[in-house]
Scaffold this motif. Structure first.
Motif, mmCIF file in Angstrom:
data_model
loop_
_atom_site.group_PDB
_atom_site.id
_atom_site.type_symbol
_atom_site.label_atom_id
_atom_site.label_comp_id
_atom_site.label_asym_id
_atom_site.label_seq_id
_atom_site.Cartn_x
_atom_site.Cartn_y
_atom_site.Cartn_z
ATOM 1 N N MET A 1 -9.640 -104.821 20.341
ATOM 2 C CA MET A 1 -8.505 -105.226 20.747
ATOM 3 C C MET A 1 -7.779 -104.251 21.962
ATOM 4 S SD MET A 1 -4.875 -106.172 18.981
ATOM 5 C CE MET A 1 -5.298 -105.630 17.287
ATOM 6 N N ASP A 2 -7.347 -105.046 22.973
ATOM 7 C CA ASP A 2 -6.877 -104.455 23.967
ATOM 8 C C ASP A 2 -5.483 -105.264 24.657
ATOM 9 O OD1 ASP A 2 -7.941 -102.543 26.532
ATOM 10 O OD2 ASP A 2 -6.473 -103.553 27.031
ATOM 11 N N THR A 8 -9.875 -107.032 28.114
ATOM 12 C CA THR A 8 -10.582 -107.876 27.069
ATOM 13 C C THR A 8 -11.673 -108.684 27.745
ATOM 14 O OG1 THR A 8 -8.526 -107.892 25.792
ATOM 15 C CG2 THR A 8 -10.478 -109.528 25.096
ATOM 16 N N GLN A 12 -15.553 -108.637 27.053
ATOM 17 C CA GLN A 12 -16.449 -109.784 26.696
ATOM 18 C C GLN A 12 -17.642 -110.050 27.808
ATOM 19 O OE1 GLN A 12 -13.204 -112.577 26.626
ATOM 20 N NE2 GLN A 12 -12.948 -112.409 24.428
ATOM 21 N N PHE A 26 -13.943 -109.231 21.045
ATOM 22 C CA PHE A 26 -13.035 -108.613 21.706
ATOM 23 C C PHE A 26 -11.772 -109.949 21.476
ATOM 24 C CE2 PHE A 26 -16.904 -106.986 23.200
ATOM 25 C CZ PHE A 26 -16.607 -105.576 23.249
ATOM 26 N N THR A 27 -10.477 -108.923 21.506
ATOM 27 C CA THR A 27 -9.421 -109.899 21.494
ATOM 28 C C THR A 27 -8.267 -109.292 22.235
ATOM 29 O OG1 THR A 27 -7.839 -111.433 20.197
ATOM 30 C CG2 THR A 27 -8.363 -109.082 19.324
ATOM 31 N N THR A 28 -7.422 -109.970 22.709
ATOM 32 C CA THR A 28 -6.129 -109.288 23.392
ATOM 33 C C THR A 28 -4.978 -109.447 22.622
ATOM 34 O OG1 THR A 28 -6.862 -110.174 25.546
ATOM 35 C CG2 THR A 28 -4.515 -109.586 25.112
#
Length: 66
Positions: A1-2, A8, A12, A26-28
Motif C-alpha cells: 500500500m502506498d 501504486t 503495478q 498493490f493498493t493506494t
C-alpha cells in the motif's frame, strides 16, 4: 500500500512487466485506515511506513534503567 496513486501505479506496472500480477498486489491507501480485513495476507513488507505515521509524533518511550 502506498499513499500515492502514482507510486501504486508504478509498482503495478513493474509487477506486470515481470509477470507477477498473480503473486503480488498493490493498493493506494492510508495505513491509519487499513482497507483490508484481518488475516488477508500471507506476508507484508513495510518500507518507510513508520516515518509517515502520526504515532511517530508522540514523545519517545523512556528506556528502563539498568
Amino acid at each position: 500500500m502506498d499513499y500515492s496513486p502514482a507510486n501504486t501505479a508504478l509498482a503495478q506496472g513493474a509487477s506486470a512487466a515481470r509477470g507477477l500480477t498473480e503473486q503480488v498486489a498493490f493498493t493506494t491507501g492510508d495505513t491509519e485506515h487499513f482497507p483490508c480485513r484481518d488475516g488477508a495476507f500471507d506476508a507484508v513488507v513495510g518500507e518507510c511506513a513508520l516515518c509517515a505515521s502520526p504515532a511517530r509524533r508522540r514523545p519517545p518511550l523512556s528506556s528502563p534503567e539498568s
